[in-house]
Design a protein around this motif. Structure first.
Motif, mmCIF file in Angstrom:
data_model
loop_
_atom_site.group_PDB
_atom_site.id
_atom_site.type_symbol
_atom_site.label_atom_id
_atom_site.label_comp_id
_atom_site.label_asym_id
_atom_site.label_seq_id
_atom_site.Cartn_x
_atom_site.Cartn_y
_atom_site.Cartn_z
ATOM 1 N N LEU A 45 1.877 -3.084 -0.911
ATOM 2 C CA LEU A 45 0.622 -3.594 -1.468
ATOM 3 C C LEU A 45 -0.033 -2.551 -2.385
ATOM 4 O O LEU A 45 -1.256 -2.527 -2.541
ATOM 5 C CB LEU A 45 -0.331 -3.991 -0.336
ATOM 6 C CG LEU A 45 0.223 -5.007 0.683
ATOM 7 C CD1 LEU A 45 -0.821 -5.334 1.742
ATOM 8 C CD2 LEU A 45 0.703 -6.268 -0.011
ATOM 9 N N SER A 46 0.780 -1.724 -3.023
ATOM 10 C CA SER A 46 0.247 -0.667 -3.879
ATOM 11 C C SER A 46 -0.492 -1.235 -5.091
ATOM 12 O O SER A 46 -1.389 -0.583 -5.637
ATOM 13 C CB SER A 46 1.370 0.262 -4.332
ATOM 14 O OG SER A 46 2.403 -0.469 -4.990
ATOM 15 N N TYR A 47 -0.124 -2.437 -5.521
ATOM 16 C CA TYR A 47 -0.839 -3.084 -6.625
ATOM 17 C C TYR A 47 -2.336 -3.183 -6.322
ATOM 18 O O TYR A 47 -3.171 -3.102 -7.224
ATOM 19 C CB TYR A 47 -0.244 -4.471 -6.866
ATOM 20 C CG TYR A 47 -1.096 -5.396 -7.707
ATOM 21 C CD1 TYR A 47 -1.216 -5.205 -9.086
ATOM 22 C CD2 TYR A 47 -1.779 -6.463 -7.133
ATOM 23 C CE1 TYR A 47 -1.997 -6.040 -9.867
ATOM 24 C CE2 TYR A 47 -2.570 -7.307 -7.899
ATOM 25 C CZ TYR A 47 -2.666 -7.089 -9.257
ATOM 26 O OH TYR A 47 -3.450 -7.926 -10.030
ATOM 27 N N SER A 48 -2.654 -3.326 -5.048
ATOM 28 C CA SER A 48 -4.056 -3.467 -4.636
ATOM 29 C C SER A 48 -4.708 -2.127 -4.319
ATOM 30 O O SER A 48 -5.845 -2.091 -3.839
ATOM 31 C CB SER A 48 -4.150 -4.385 -3.415
ATOM 32 O OG SER A 48 -3.567 -5.639 -3.691
ATOM 33 N N GLY A 49 -3.999 -1.036 -4.534
ATOM 34 C CA GLY A 49 -4.556 0.282 -4.272
ATOM 35 C C GLY A 49 -4.281 0.799 -2.889
ATOM 36 O O GLY A 49 -4.779 1.867 -2.508
ATOM 37 N N LEU A 50 -3.474 0.084 -2.111
ATOM 38 C CA LEU A 50 -3.104 0.528 -0.776
ATOM 39 C C LEU A 50 -1.821 1.346 -0.849
ATOM 40 O O LEU A 50 -0.990 1.137 -1.733
ATOM 41 C CB LEU A 50 -2.926 -0.669 0.148
ATOM 42 C CG LEU A 50 -4.179 -1.549 0.341
ATOM 43 C CD1 LEU A 50 -3.842 -2.778 1.171
ATOM 44 C CD2 LEU A 50 -5.304 -0.756 0.993
ATOM 45 N N SER A 51 -1.660 2.267 0.057
ATOM 46 C CA SER A 51 -0.473 3.114 0.041
ATOM 47 C C SER A 51 0.490 2.692 1.136
ATOM 48 O O SER A 51 0.086 2.327 2.239
ATOM 49 C CB SER A 51 -0.867 4.586 0.241
ATOM 50 O OG SER A 51 -1.532 4.751 1.490
ATOM 51 N N GLY A 52 1.794 2.745 0.790
ATOM 52 C CA GLY A 52 2.822 2.431 1.773
ATOM 53 C C GLY A 52 2.847 0.948 2.106
ATOM 54 O O GLY A 52 2.171 0.120 1.495
ATOM 55 N N VAL A 53 3.646 0.616 3.103
ATOM 56 C CA VAL A 53 3.736 -0.768 3.563
ATOM 57 C C VAL A 53 2.530 -1.075 4.436
ATOM 58 O O VAL A 53 2.223 -0.344 5.371
ATOM 59 C CB VAL A 53 5.047 -1.001 4.338
ATOM 60 C CG1 VAL A 53 5.074 -2.396 4.941
ATOM 61 C CG2 VAL A 53 6.251 -0.772 3.432
ATOM 62 N N GLN A 54 1.853 -2.175 4.102
ATOM 63 C CA GLN A 54 0.636 -2.566 4.814
ATOM 64 C C GLN A 54 0.787 -3.980 5.367
ATOM 65 O O GLN A 54 1.603 -4.775 4.884
ATOM 66 C CB GLN A 54 -0.571 -2.518 3.875
ATOM 67 C CG GLN A 54 -0.878 -1.144 3.325
ATOM 68 C CD GLN A 54 -1.728 -0.320 4.264
ATOM 69 O OE1 GLN A 54 -2.455 -0.850 5.098
ATOM 70 N NE2 GLN A 54 -1.631 0.998 4.138
ATOM 71 N N LEU A 55 -0.009 -4.289 6.350
ATOM 72 C CA LEU A 55 -0.081 -5.634 6.923
ATOM 73 C C LEU A 55 -1.512 -6.111 6.771
ATOM 74 O O LEU A 55 -2.443 -5.491 7.305
ATOM 75 C CB LEU A 55 0.325 -5.615 8.398
ATOM 76 C CG LEU A 55 0.204 -6.952 9.151
ATOM 77 C CD1 LEU A 55 1.161 -7.979 8.571
ATOM 78 C CD2 LEU A 55 0.467 -6.738 10.649
ATOM 79 N N ARG A 56 -1.713 -7.220 6.039
ATOM 80 C CA ARG A 56 -3.048 -7.722 5.766
ATOM 81 C C ARG A 56 -3.104 -9.235 5.919
ATOM 82 O O ARG A 56 -2.119 -9.940 5.606
ATOM 83 C CB ARG A 56 -3.451 -7.368 4.326
ATOM 84 C CG ARG A 56 -3.691 -5.892 4.099
ATOM 85 C CD ARG A 56 -5.045 -5.491 4.651
ATOM 86 N NE ARG A 56 -5.235 -4.053 4.620
ATOM 87 C CZ ARG A 56 -6.399 -3.464 4.377
ATOM 88 N NH1 ARG A 56 -7.471 -4.192 4.132
ATOM 89 N NH2 ARG A 56 -6.494 -2.153 4.408
ATOM 90 N N PRO A 57 -4.248 -9.752 6.316
ATOM 91 C CA PRO A 57 -4.438 -11.207 6.287
ATOM 92 C C PRO A 57 -4.546 -11.663 4.833
ATOM 93 O O PRO A 57 -5.033 -10.924 3.971
ATOM 94 C CB PRO A 57 -5.737 -11.409 7.053
ATOM 95 C CG PRO A 57 -6.477 -10.130 6.883
ATOM 96 C CD PRO A 57 -5.434 -9.053 6.841
ATOM 97 N N SER A 58 -4.099 -12.867 4.538
ATOM 98 C CA SER A 58 -4.146 -13.377 3.171
ATOM 99 C C SER A 58 -4.479 -14.867 3.167
ATOM 100 O O SER A 58 -4.468 -15.525 4.216
ATOM 101 C CB SER A 58 -2.801 -13.145 2.465
ATOM 102 O OG SER A 58 -1.789 -13.969 3.012
#
Length: 477
Positions: A45-58
């Motif tokens: 999710l680096s496009y969103s400014g997060l680093s590494g592999v992330q888990l997010r609700p969508s």
């Protein structure tokens, strides 16, 4: 069977059926409805400014797309758009600001399902099997980013287009689009054609002339591999340069010494060209190897004799006539292993028909028929007279000199004449009489698909000249 066991089996059956249904290549895809929240998205999710592999609700939103071929202009679908899905990640409530991912929350994805990936690849004019192999292998192409949507594998949809030889052209937010009943975005992807081989022919000097094209939105490569007589294979060329107008062009000539596995005489040569996206094109021709006595030459059509209709203005009413001899013949050139066939104006062969004549060290001729014609004015045009000794009829075409459009066909038997009516009585070369060879008049050359130096060519011979060709090829003075 215990009730819990029955329930478990039933749930398993429902899950299996839902999985099978989701593999159908249709749009929208997946098991999510537009506007559904709390869909867990895991991946880069680096496009969103997060680093590494992330888990997010969508949230699942509708994202429409269309494909346009930059060379042909063909659009897919022809009308409307494909309804696809993007997943917009959400900030963690109470921890992150509500606008944390403003304008950079969306991930345009597609399930990693074979039928669906292959269908989208086909719509993008790519090689479906090759693209599937790139995205599904354990170490995929670097352009591929993998995600889990509620633990179901997905990939970035742009990778499918890139690996199909295409690319993103424009993504625009739809005015008043809510992503549920109307698309949030409409995206146009560009696609490109598969490679092609406009030219594969043998030059008059025996070498092989090749022109091949490959296409892509980004930099690409074109590679050519030749196979001779179905077995011997060799890479002839590879070119990797920035594209120009979405095209990379290779054109060159190769001496026969660079072709593998050639034998004396006729050889079948197949050229296969490929781009960097698994797309190929193939073309085959028969070539001649060796400029020696006994080879099987290419039959080439040269221009037939044409007589312009031209009469000077005379006041005394003189009936001027002109004409001369015509010969149908062929000449063998051993240096290029070719036989050139035509009808010519020729007064020097005498009565020697169907006999090989040595013209030079590399040229041998044979004449198959001789005519004598005369042309004079008539009331409506001209009179064509056949003064031949031979009984074979004289065939003539009335043509427009400019452009050589055939207007009418005439047949004149020995000792007879025919009036050729002109569309308008003009005698300053506006019209001509063309004397076609019997191979032209029979339609043989109209079916020729090969060329030699811009002239029609054939590696097969009609029966009426087969023996004559053999005679001049094997002639020894």
């Amino acid at each position: 069977m215990k009730p819990k066991r029955i329930i478990s089996l039933a749930l398993a059956f429902i899950f299996l059926c839902s999985t099978m249904v989701s593999a159908v290549a249709n749009y929208p895809y997946g098991k999510h409805y537009y506007g559904e929240k709390d869909i867990y998205l895991q991946g880069d999710l680096s496009y969103s400014g997060l680093s590494g592999v992330q888990l997010r609700p969508s949230i699942a939103y509708r994202h429409d797309l269309k494909v346009r071929n930059v060379i042909t202009g063909v659009q897919t679908p022809a009308n409307g758009y494909l309804k696809t899905v993007q997943f917009d990640i959400q900030p963690l409530l109470g921890i992150e600001p509500v606008d944390k991912f403003k304008d950079k929350s969306g991930y345009h994805l597609i399930p990693l399902e074979e039928e669906l990936i292959k269908d989208l690849t086909t719509k993008a004019n790519g090689n479906a099997q090759w693209v599937w192999e790139q995205v599904s292998k354990s170490s995929p192409h670097p352009i591929v980013k993998r995600y889990l949507v509620n633990n179901v594998p997905y990939i970035n949809i742009g990778a499918v287009f890139y690996l199909s030889g295409g690319g993103l052209n424009n993504m625009a937010r739809v005015a008043n689009g809510n992503g549920i009943t109307s698309p949030l975005f409409q995206t146009l992807y560009y696609s490109t054609p598969w490679p092609s081989i406009p030219i594969l022919e043998q030059n008059s000097n025996g070498s092989l002339h090749i022109k091949a094209l490959a296409h892509s939105i980004f930099d690409t490569a074109i590679t050519g591999v030749v196979t001779v007589n179905g077995t011997a294979t060799k890479q002839l060329f590879s070119k990797n340069t920035p594209v120009s107008n979405y095209t990379v062009t290779y054109e060159g000539n190769f001496p026969l010494s660079e072709l593998p596995g050639l034998k004396q005489g006729q050889n079948q040569v197949t050229l296969t060209v490929s781009d960097k996206f698994g797309r190929t094109a193939s073309k085959s021709i028969v070539i001649q190897n060796g400029a020696t006595q006994g080879c099987q030459p290419v039959l080439v059509k040269m221009r037939d004799a044409t007589q312009k209709i031209y009469f000077p203005d005379v006041s005394d009413g003189s009936n001027i006539k002109y004409g001369g001899p015509l010969v149908w013949g062929m000449q063998y050139n051993s240096a290029v292993c070719s036989v050139f066939e035509s009808v010519n104006k020729n007064n020097g062969i005498g009565d020697k028909l169907n006999q090989p004549i040595r013209v030079s060290d590399i040229h041998t001729s044979i004449f198959l028929n001789r005519w004598e014609f005369k042309l004079g004015k008539s009331k409506n045009g001209v009179i064509l007279e056949n003064h031949s000794k031979d009984t074979k009829p004289l065939v003539a075409y009335l043509i427009e000199t400019k452009g050589e459009k055939v207007l009418k066909r005439y047949v004149v038997n020995k000792g007879q004449s025919v009036e050729i009516v002109l569309p308008s009585k003009k005698y300053k070369g506006e019209y001509s009489i063309q004397f076609p060879s019997p191979l032209v008049d029979s339609g043989f050359w109209a079916k020729a698909t090969a060329t030699r130096d811009g002239m029609p060519a054939s590696n097969t011979y009609p029966d009426q000249v087969r023996g004559a060709i053999q005679a001049i090829v094997n002639f020894k003075k």
